[in-house]
Structure formats: structure tokens, C-alpha cells
Design a protein around this motif. Structure first.
Motif, mmCIF file in Angstrom:
data_model
loop_
_atom_site.group_PDB
_atom_site.id
_atom_site.type_symbol
_atom_site.label_atom_id
_atom_site.label_comp_id
_atom_site.label_asym_id
_atom_site.label_seq_id
_atom_site.Cartn_x
_atom_site.Cartn_y
_atom_site.Cartn_z
ATOM 1 N N VAL A 1 0.703 -1.196 -0.115
ATOM 2 C CA VAL A 1 -0.184 -0.245 0.025
ATOM 3 C C VAL A 1 0.877 1.178 -0.015
ATOM 4 O O VAL A 1 0.256 2.354 0.055
ATOM 5 N N ALA A 2 2.090 1.130 0.109
ATOM 6 C CA ALA A 2 3.141 2.371 -0.079
ATOM 7 C C ALA A 2 3.728 2.666 -1.379
ATOM 8 O O ALA A 2 3.974 3.720 -1.491
ATOM 9 N N GLY B 1 -1.147 0.653 5.917
ATOM 10 C CA GLY B 1 -1.945 1.619 5.495
ATOM 11 C C GLY B 1 -2.257 2.783 6.871
ATOM 12 O O GLY B 1 -2.137 3.994 6.925
ATOM 13 N N TRP C 1 4.556 7.537 4.583
ATOM 14 C CA TRP C 1 5.227 6.178 4.052
ATOM 15 C C TRP C 1 6.531 5.902 4.726
ATOM 16 O O TRP C 1 6.688 4.776 4.811
ATOM 17 N N GLN D 1 -2.473 -2.105 -5.341
ATOM 18 C CA GLN D 1 -2.439 -0.601 -6.264
ATOM 19 C C GLN D 1 -3.633 -0.613 -6.943
ATOM 20 O O GLN D 1 -3.888 0.647 -7.280
ATOM 21 N N GLU E 1 -6.226 1.573 -4.925
ATOM 22 C CA GLU E 1 -5.535 2.909 -4.755
ATOM 23 C C GLU E 1 -6.051 3.709 -5.914
ATOM 24 O O GLU E 1 -6.488 4.645 -5.992
ATOM 25 N N ASN F 1 -7.652 5.495 -0.554
ATOM 26 C CA ASN F 1 -6.625 5.982 0.003
ATOM 27 C C ASN F 1 -5.811 4.520 0.472
ATOM 28 O O ASN F 1 -6.247 3.452 0.409
ATOM 29 N N ALA F 2 -4.261 4.792 0.994
ATOM 30 C CA ALA F 2 -3.625 3.729 1.457
ATOM 31 C C ALA F 2 -4.462 2.999 2.642
ATOM 32 O O ALA F 2 -4.176 1.736 2.774
#
Length: 469
Positions: A45-46, A172, A180, A300, A303, A309-310
């Protein structure tokens, strides 16, 4: 020569409990072994926020995934061999210290290149704990005279699978709280905890097994094969055609070197003579290619394609963790290797079919359902292959064999990273997700076809008297 373990606390000798598994080992074993899956999964998620921060497309941020797995693909068998030779304590402490250093490096990284270097260092650091844990499990079996790894191996597998599945949600949350960079910073307290627990409880050794040299040429040729192949797959252009023959030449040189040297990096002769173990590695490669494709690709898409969002993407992936944990907990005490693999492979195919139903406006319940279905094979395949390896590997090389099992997991992750980069070349859109799902489905069908004819999986049995860990 077999090493003789001594339990120590603060340098003072402390006797291990007679006749049963020393439960004091479990905490450092589990905490150390989760360092890799937690760093593997949090990055899912980053990737998007890191890409935004450095102005990098998915084809470049994918190296944050590939860098770690290239390092671990090489590091696991090397460190596994060193654990077999020198004992688990020393390698465990060195590896977990590197994790803390990599965490600081990533938290302060000024560029994407430095961040990728931090991930490479993380890969090397996290390569020690799992082979060490498998060696400790085997040595405890030999010490107690009881074949009782099921509970310990289940605890390791459940912890690793659960952390891998929880990782996106945790990542997240950390990104929402501290950006991040927080997913790197968290490695510092984890490293400290491992160092304290390892120094307290891991056994010292009074003697070591035969010390043999490390096959540096084999390592370099193996690394050259992976790097040249991955660079081409991550950026498949006509101008890069020369990377394919380079990879082929490096692979041929690697095979020739390993077949001729007395102390190979990866003993291809042993693999060739142990067909069931070789098939276990193949199943691990196929199963984890699909698992990592889903983890990174689906995250990915959530998002970019779905607009979450993350933190939201991490929460949607949380059912993956819950189903993996539930299935591992319910089935862990029974080895049932063949049954677990078949159910896991079939459900991977079903999960890939569900991905084809997703679109940018798909309801949240459908997103959650996909995670539940894909979590079940995550809870079955890794545990089943781990149990198979424990029965199939030569006891004196259990850490090396375990390290190589992880290497095939990471080769699957490298393949998944290349697939994500190829199908999401211009962003993680729905069309790319569907193409990725078809790729995953093909690999999952192949996995089922490998499992079906293998009747040896039903005959795996304990080698020592039964007992409780």
C-alpha cells in the motif's frame, strides 16, 4: 560434527527442559521470522504514495519489491548454509541487527535509489531468522527424541501468513499516521526486540559442524541471472534484447559451476536426486507467484483503479488476514499436505475468476469477498509445503533446505513484481487487473496439475516418536 546447544540467559548457562520442546525459543523464532513477510506486505500500500513522493511510475517503484526479493533469493540459501555450519544464534543476531540499520536508512532516504538500497539491505537482514528457526526446531527434535514439530511449524506458518496478510492494513495505518517513511521506521523497535530475545534465549554452541567455504562464484552467477532477467522483464524493450542471452549464459555458467564445485551455493545434484523435494520447491514457486501478484497488484488497483487511499486499501485487504489465520488455525495440527494443496490451488483459480468481475465501481462487499477467498490458499499452501519440506529434507541440511524454500517463494515474488510492472505499465487500471488475473489463473491451474499426480504427498509420515511440542 553436530553442535551441542547450551541455553543461556545473559551469558549464564540455563538447562533446557528435558523431554519437551523448549518453549522459550518460540518468541525469538516467531518474531524474527515475521520480519520478512511484514516488510514484504506493508510495501503493497506504500508503492503509490512513494511513487508520488519521488515522481516515479509503477515500473520504477516495482523495484522496491524486486530489490528485497533479489536480496533474499540469494541470501536465504547462503545464510541457511551458514546456519547449518555455525549454528542459529550468531546468524540470527547479525541478521536482525541489519534489519534495524535498514529501517533507519529507509526512514531517512533522500531518493528512490537509496530507498531501494534500504530494501535490499532489509532482504539480506531478514534472510537469517527462518532458517535459524527451522534448525532450532530440528535440533529440539533431536534433543528430546520426539518428533513433535507440528505445533511449532504451525505457529511459524500462522504467524508468517497472518503478518503477511495484516501487513497492508498495518502499512495503511502507519502511512495514515506518519507517512510512508513510517513503514521503514517500525523496523527499528522490531529489530531491538529480536536482538534482546535472541541474546536471552537462543542457544550457544560449543562446537560447530564442518566449516566449509562459501561459493562466491556461484552466488555471483546466480545473482547475474536474476538481475539480467528481472531487468528485462521489468522493462521489456527491443533495446534490452541482450539481457536475455546474458541471463541464459549466466544460468548455464551457474549450473556448470554448481555441478562441479565441491561446496556449491545451491546443490543441484541434491535437487536432481530428490524429486519430491524439488516438486515442493516448484509448488512453492507457483503458489507464491499468484499470492504475491494478488497482494501487490490488487492493492495498487484499489488505490488507483478503485480510488481508495492507502488506509482504505489496507482495510479492504484485512479479510485476507482473517481467512488465512482462521484456516491455518483450524487445519494446522493436521499435516494433510496433499489435501491442503489441492484446496488451496483450486481456490486460487476461483479467486482469479472473481478478479475478472471487478470494475472501478464494484461494491465493497465484493472487494472483501475476493480477499476472503484468496486468504484461504494463503493459509494452506505455505503451511503444507513447509510440512512437506520438513519430512523430505535431509536433517543435517534442514536450514539450507528451508532457506531454499524461501528462495523459491521470493522467486515467485520476483515473477509477480515483473507481472505487475508489465500489466500496470501505465497505471493500475481495471484492464491491467483483468490481464493480471488471467496470468494468475494460468499459474494456479498449473499448480493444481502439479499436485494431482503426486501421490507421495499422502505418504509423508513422522520419523520419530510422536509427542507434543
Amino acid at each position: 560434527m553436530t553442535s551441542k546447544p547450551i541455553r543461556t540467559v545473559g551469558g549464564a548457562e540455563r538447562a533446557a527442559p528435558a523431554g519437551r520442546f523448549d518453549r522459550r525459543l518460540i518468541a525469538p523464532m516467531i518474531l524474527g521470522s515475521i520480519l520478512n513477510p511484514i516488510n514484504s506486505s506493508m510495501i503493497a500500500v506504500a508503492l503509490v504514495p512513494i511513487g508520488v513522493a519521488f515522481g516515479a511510475p509503477p515500473s520504477e517503484t516495482a523495484w522496491l519489491v524486486s530489490g528485497l526479493y533479489l536480496a533474499t533469493a540469494v541470501g536465504q540459501p547462503v545464510i541457511g548454509r551458514l546456519v547449518d555450519m555455525y549454528g542459529p544464534r550468531r546468524l540470527y543476531l547479525i541478521g536482525t541487527a541489519l534489519v534495524g540499520a535498514a529501517g533507519l536508512m529507509g526512514a531517512l532516504a533522500p531518493s528512490l535509489g537509496v530507498l531501494i538500497a534500504a530494501r535490499v539491505l532489509l532482504g539480506l537482514g531478514t534472510s537469517a531468522a527462518y532458517p535459524a528457526a527451522m534448525q532450532l526446531t530440528r535440533s529440539e527434535t533431536e534433543r528430546t527424541g520426539q518428533d513433535s514439530p507440528a505445533g511449532v511449524l504451525t505457529a511459524l506458518s500462522v504467524a508468517n501468513q497472518t503478518v503477511a496478510a495484516v501487513g497492508p492494513a498495518l502499512g495503511g495505518f502507519l502511512i495514515g499516521v506518519g507517512g510512508w517513511r513510517a513503514i521503514f521506521t517500525v523496523n527499528v523497535p522490531l529489530s531491538v526486540a529480536c536482538l534482546v530475545l535472541g541474546a536471552m534465549w537462543l542457544p550457544r554452541t560449543t562446537t560447530v559442524r564442518e566449516r566449509r567455504g562459501v561459493d562466491l562464484p556461484g552466488m555471483l552467477l546466480f545473482s547475474a541471472t536474476l538481475l539480467s532477467l528481472m531487468y528485462f522483464l521489468m522493462s521489456p524493450r527491443l533495446a534490452h534484447w541482450w539481457l536475455l542471452p546474458l541471463a541464459a549464459v549466466a544460468a548455464a555458467g551457474f549450473a556448470l559451476r554448481e555441478l562441479r564445485t565441491a561446496v556449491p551455493f545451491i546443490d543441484l545434484r541434491v535437487l536432481g536426486g530428490t524429486v519430491p523435494l524439488l516438486v515442493t520447491y516448484l509448488r512453492q514457486l507457483l503458489g507464491y507467484t499468484t499470492l504475491y501478484c494478488f497482494m501487490f497488484g490488487f492493492a495498487q488497483w484499489l488505490e488507483e483503479g478503485r480510488g481508495l487511499n492507502a488506509a482504505g486499501a489496507g482495510l479492504v485487504l484485512l479479510p485476507l488476514s482473517l481467512s488465512a489465520l482462521t484456516v491455518s488455525g483450524l487445519t494446522g495440527r493436521r499435516e494433510a499436505v496433499r489435501g491442503k494443496l489441492l484446496v488451496g490451488g483450486v481456490l486460487q483459480v476461483v479467486g482469479c475468476g472473481l478478479l475478472l468481475l471487478l470494475h472501478s465501481d464494484s461494491p465493497v462487499w465484493l472487494l472483501l469477498a475476493v480477499g476472503v477467498v484468496m486468504g484461504i490458499p494463503q493459509g494452506l499452501i505455505g503451511l503444507a509445503n513447509q510440512n512437506a519440506l520438513y519430512r523430505q529434507a535431509v536433517p543435517e541440511r534442514i536450514a539450507s533446505a528451508a532457506g531454499l524454500l524461501r528462495t523459491f517463494s521470493y522467486l515467485g515474488a520476483l515473477g509477480a513484481s515483473a507481472a505487475d510492472a508489465a500489466f500496470f505499465a501505465h497505471g493500475a487500471d481495471t484492464a491491467g487487473l483483468h490481464e493480471l488475473a488471467l496470468f494468475m489463473a494460468a499459474g494456479s491451474v498449473l499448480l493444481v496439475l502439479v499436485i494431482l499426480p503426486d501421490r507421495s504427498l499422502s505418504t509423508l509420515t513422522p520419523t520419530l516418536s510422536s509427542g507434543k511440542a
